[in-house]
Design a protein around this motif. Structure first.
Motif, PDB file in Angstrom:
ATOM      1  N   SER A  20       0.849  -1.188   0.000  1.00  0.00           N
ATOM      2  CA  SER A  20       0.000   0.000   0.000  1.00  0.00           C
ATOM      3  C   SER A  20       0.884   1.237   0.000  1.00  0.00           C
ATOM      4  O   SER A  20       2.006   1.218   0.513  1.00  0.00           O
ATOM      5  N   VAL A  21       0.359   2.307  -0.583  1.00  0.00           N
ATOM      6  CA  VAL A  21       1.093   3.571  -0.637  1.00  0.00           C
ATOM      7  C   VAL A  21       0.258   4.656   0.027  1.00  0.00           C
ATOM      8  O   VAL A  21      -0.935   4.797  -0.249  1.00  0.00           O
ATOM      9  N   VAL A  22       0.882   5.392   0.930  1.00  0.00           N
ATOM     10  CA  VAL A  22       0.234   6.514   1.608  1.00  0.00           C
ATOM     11  C   VAL A  22       1.023   7.774   1.279  1.00  0.00           C
ATOM     12  O   VAL A  22       2.243   7.798   1.442  1.00  0.00           O
ATOM     13  N   GLN A  23       0.337   8.796   0.803  1.00  0.00           N
ATOM     14  CA  GLN A  23       1.003  10.062   0.491  1.00  0.00           C
ATOM     15  C   GLN A  23       0.825  11.020   1.659  1.00  0.00           C
ATOM     16  O   GLN A  23      -0.295  11.262   2.106  1.00  0.00           O
ATOM     17  N   ILE A  24       1.927  11.556   2.166  1.00  0.00           N
ATOM     18  CA  ILE A  24       1.865  12.485   3.290  1.00  0.00           C
ATOM     19  C   ILE A  24       2.543  13.797   2.912  1.00  0.00           C
ATOM     20  O   ILE A  24       3.244  13.888   1.899  1.00  0.00           O
ATOM     21  N   ASP A  25       2.334  14.799   3.726  1.00  0.00           N
ATOM     22  CA  ASP A  25       3.020  16.076   3.559  1.00  0.00           C
ATOM     23  C   ASP A  25       4.511  15.845   3.815  1.00  0.00           C
ATOM     24  O   ASP A  25       4.890  15.341   4.878  1.00  0.00           O
ATOM     25  N   PRO A  26       5.381  16.180   2.858  1.00  0.00           N
ATOM     26  CA  PRO A  26       6.820  15.960   3.062  1.00  0.00           C
ATOM     27  C   PRO A  26       7.359  16.597   4.341  1.00  0.00           C
ATOM     28  O   PRO A  26       8.330  16.099   4.914  1.00  0.00           O
ATOM     29  N   GLU A  27       6.726  17.678   4.801  1.00  0.00           N
ATOM     30  CA  GLU A  27       7.197  18.326   6.019  1.00  0.00           C
ATOM     31  C   GLU A  27       6.949  17.470   7.262  1.00  0.00           C
ATOM     32  O   GLU A  27       7.485  17.760   8.334  1.00  0.00           O
ATOM     33  N   LYS A  28       6.124  16.417   7.124  1.00  0.00           N
ATOM     34  CA  LYS A  28       5.805  15.570   8.271  1.00  0.00           C
ATOM     35  C   LYS A  28       6.577  14.251   8.256  1.00  0.00           C
ATOM     36  O   LYS A  28       6.300  13.361   9.061  1.00  0.00           O
ATOM     37  N   ILE A  29       7.535  14.138   7.348  1.00  0.00           N
ATOM     38  CA  ILE A  29       8.336  12.916   7.283  1.00  0.00           C
ATOM     39  C   ILE A  29       9.052  12.657   8.605  1.00  0.00           C
ATOM     40  O   ILE A  29       9.134  11.525   9.083  1.00  0.00           O
ATOM     41  N   GLY A  30       9.565  13.718   9.205  1.00  0.00           N
ATOM     42  CA  GLY A  30      10.281  13.565  10.469  1.00  0.00           C
ATOM     43  C   GLY A  30       9.427  12.955  11.559  1.00  0.00           C
ATOM     44  O   GLY A  30       9.926  12.255  12.441  1.00  0.00           O
ATOM     45  N   GLY A  31       8.110  13.206  11.510  1.00  0.00           N
ATOM     46  CA  GLY A  31       7.214  12.651  12.511  1.00  0.00           C
ATOM     47  C   GLY A  31       7.051  11.152  12.393  1.00  0.00           C
ATOM     48  O   GLY A  31       6.699  10.478  13.359  1.00  0.00           O
ATOM     49  N   ILE A  32       7.289  10.620  11.203  1.00  0.00           N
ATOM     50  CA  ILE A  32       7.205   9.169  10.997  1.00  0.00           C
ATOM     51  C   ILE A  32       8.535   8.499  11.329  1.00  0.00           C
ATOM     52  O   ILE A  32       8.573   7.428  11.928  1.00  0.00           O
ATOM     53  N   ILE A  33       9.625   9.138  10.938  1.00  0.00           N
ATOM     54  CA  ILE A  33      10.943   8.541  11.162  1.00  0.00           C
ATOM     55  C   ILE A  33      11.367   8.678  12.618  1.00  0.00           C
ATOM     56  O   ILE A  33      11.818   7.721  13.241  1.00  0.00           O
ATOM     57  N   GLY A  34      11.219   9.879  13.179  1.00  0.00           N
ATOM     58  CA  GLY A  34      11.609  10.101  14.564  1.00  0.00           C
ATOM     59  C   GLY A  34      13.108  10.276  14.714  1.00  0.00           C
ATOM     60  O   GLY A  34      13.883  10.010  13.788  1.00  0.00           O
ATOM     61  N   PRO A  35      13.543  10.721  15.885  1.00  0.00           N
ATOM     62  CA  PRO A  35      14.975  10.938  16.126  1.00  0.00           C
ATOM     63  C   PRO A  35      15.770   9.646  15.943  1.00  0.00           C
ATOM     64  O   PRO A  35      15.517   8.647  16.601  1.00  0.00           O
ATOM     65  N   GLY A  36      16.704   9.669  15.022  1.00  0.00           N
ATOM     66  CA  GLY A  36      17.531   8.492  14.787  1.00  0.00           C
ATOM     67  C   GLY A  36      16.770   7.290  14.262  1.00  0.00           C
ATOM     68  O   GLY A  36      17.249   6.161  14.337  1.00  0.00           O
ATOM     69  N   GLY A  37      15.566   7.519  13.724  1.00  0.00           N
ATOM     70  CA  GLY A  37      14.770   6.407  13.200  1.00  0.00           C
ATOM     71  C   GLY A  37      13.982   5.665  14.264  1.00  0.00           C
ATOM     72  O   GLY A  37      13.451   4.578  14.013  1.00  0.00           O
ATOM     73  N   LYS A  38      13.849   6.252  15.448  1.00  0.00           N
ATOM     74  CA  LYS A  38      13.211   5.566  16.574  1.00  0.00           C
ATOM     75  C   LYS A  38      11.766   5.173  16.281  1.00  0.00           C
ATOM     76  O   LYS A  38      11.336   4.049  16.573  1.00  0.00           O
ATOM     77  N   ILE A  39      11.000   6.082  15.688  1.00  0.00           N
ATOM     78  CA  ILE A  39       9.574   5.814  15.488  1.00  0.00           C
ATOM     79  C   ILE A  39       9.350   4.797  14.380  1.00  0.00           C
ATOM     80  O   ILE A  39       8.564   3.853  14.526  1.00  0.00           O
ATOM     81  N   ILE A  40      10.038   4.957  13.250  1.00  0.00           N
ATOM     82  CA  ILE A  40       9.826   4.021  12.148  1.00  0.00           C
ATOM     83  C   ILE A  40      10.273   2.612  12.537  1.00  0.00           C
ATOM     84  O   ILE A  40       9.662   1.615  12.141  1.00  0.00           O
ATOM     85  N   ARG A  41      11.312   2.511  13.342  1.00  0.00           N
ATOM     86  CA  ARG A  41      11.746   1.187  13.802  1.00  0.00           C
ATOM     87  C   ARG A  41      10.685   0.546  14.696  1.00  0.00           C
ATOM     88  O   ARG A  41      10.471  -0.664  14.654  1.00  0.00           O
ATOM     89  N   ARG A  42      10.040   1.364  15.496  1.00  0.00           N
ATOM     90  CA  ARG A  42       8.982   0.836  16.359  1.00  0.00           C
ATOM     91  C   ARG A  42       7.790   0.352  15.532  1.00  0.00           C
ATOM     92  O   ARG A  42       7.214  -0.702  15.812  1.00  0.00           O
ATOM     93  N   ILE A  43       7.434   1.121  14.496  1.00  0.00           N
ATOM     94  CA  ILE A  43       6.333   0.703  13.619  1.00  0.00           C
ATOM     95  C   ILE A  43       6.648  -0.648  12.991  1.00  0.00           C
ATOM     96  O   ILE A  43       5.822  -1.564  12.969  1.00  0.00           O
ATOM     97  N   ILE A  44       7.859  -0.785  12.470  1.00  0.00           N
ATOM     98  CA  ILE A  44       8.276  -2.026  11.820  1.00  0.00           C
ATOM     99  C   ILE A  44       8.278  -3.184  12.816  1.00  0.00           C
ATOM    100  O   ILE A  44       7.785  -4.278  12.528  1.00  0.00           O
ATOM    101  N   ALA A  45       8.810  -2.934  14.012  1.00  0.00           N
ATOM    102  CA  ALA A  45       8.919  -3.998  15.009  1.00  0.00           C
ATOM    103  C   ALA A  45       7.549  -4.476  15.485  1.00  0.00           C
ATOM    104  O   ALA A  45       7.337  -5.674  15.697  1.00  0.00           O
ATOM    105  N   GLU A  46       6.607  -3.546  15.653  1.00  0.00           N
ATOM    106  CA  GLU A  46       5.315  -3.907  16.229  1.00  0.00           C
ATOM    107  C   GLU A  46       4.290  -4.377  15.198  1.00  0.00           C
ATOM    108  O   GLU A  46       3.290  -4.996  15.565  1.00  0.00           O
ATOM    109  N   THR A  47       4.524  -4.086  13.921  1.00  0.00           N
ATOM    110  CA  THR A  47       3.561  -4.504  12.895  1.00  0.00           C
ATOM    111  C   THR A  47       4.102  -5.609  11.994  1.00  0.00           C
ATOM    112  O   THR A  47       3.324  -6.328  11.365  1.00  0.00           O
TER     113      THR A  47
END
Length: 203
Positions: A20-47
């Motif tokens: 699936s593809v989700v289009q987001i505001d490029p300015e909000k990319i940081g909110g998905i990745i998080g500091p040092g990739g913390k948030i995106i790693r959590r998404i991957i680990a938990e899903t």
């Protein structure tokens, strides 16, 4: 001679990848990745889903588990969604202070229910009717120019019998001071270099 199947096989293997593809505001990319990739790693680990984020805001989510992919999609959308005035949310009380309660309505987004709006009648303290972790259905009443979210319960709670009321109190709005504080999450994209794609497979 090899027989040719006239129509596509309606049965798709449960191991086939779901993409699936989700289009987001490029300015909000940081909110998905998080500091040092913390948030995106959590998404991957938990899903269990793979999440790839492009610099143009295109987020590709894939995996063999459909439920995991959908959970990742909902997570990404929640991180980039803005609170809408008038919209109702199933929230959770995450903090209690003398002047009200903070309710989480979206990932990283909490709003305040002032004590005067929390229940019918007078409350000495929010803990008279709620505790941290309680679920509370709320509606967004206001988002101010600083991004602070003010909420009201969809169904106000009932103040316990015997609550002490100050002299002269006759119901209506509580005049105790409000607070401008709202717990907020701050996200930043810590990527370095000219990479165009953030990819983390959890390894």
């Amino acid at each position: 001679m090899v027989a040719v199947q006239p129509t596509p096989n309606p049965k798709i293997s449960k191991f086939a990848p779901k993409i699936s593809v989700v289009q987001i505001d490029p300015e909000k990319i940081g909110g998905i990745i998080g500091p040092g990739g913390k948030i995106i790693r959590r998404i991957i680990a938990e899903t269990g889903a793979q999440v790839d984020v492009e610099d143009d805001g295109m987020v590709t989510i894939s995996g063999t588990d459909e439920a995991g992919v959908q959970k990742a999609i909902d997570w990404v959308k929640g991180l980039t969604e803005e609170a809408e005035i008038g919209k109702e949310y199933d929230g959770e009380i995450v903090r209690i202070v003398p002047f009200g309660v903070f309710v989480n309505i979206l990932p990283g987004k909490d709003g305040l229910v002032h004590i005067s709006k929390l229940a019918t009648g007078y409350l000495n303290h929010p803990e008279d009717v709620v505790k941290e972790g309680d679920k509370l259905k709320v509606k967004v009443a206001e988002v101010d120019d600083q991004g602070r979210i003010n909420l009201v319960p969809v169904t106000p709670l009932v103040a316990p019998a015997g609550s002490s009321q100050p002299t002269g109190y006759s119901g209506g709005e509580d005049r105790r001071p409000d607070s401008g504080f709202r717990r907020r999450e701050s996200f930043s994209d810590d990527r370095r270099g000219p990479r165009k794609t953030y990819r983390d497979r959890g390894r």
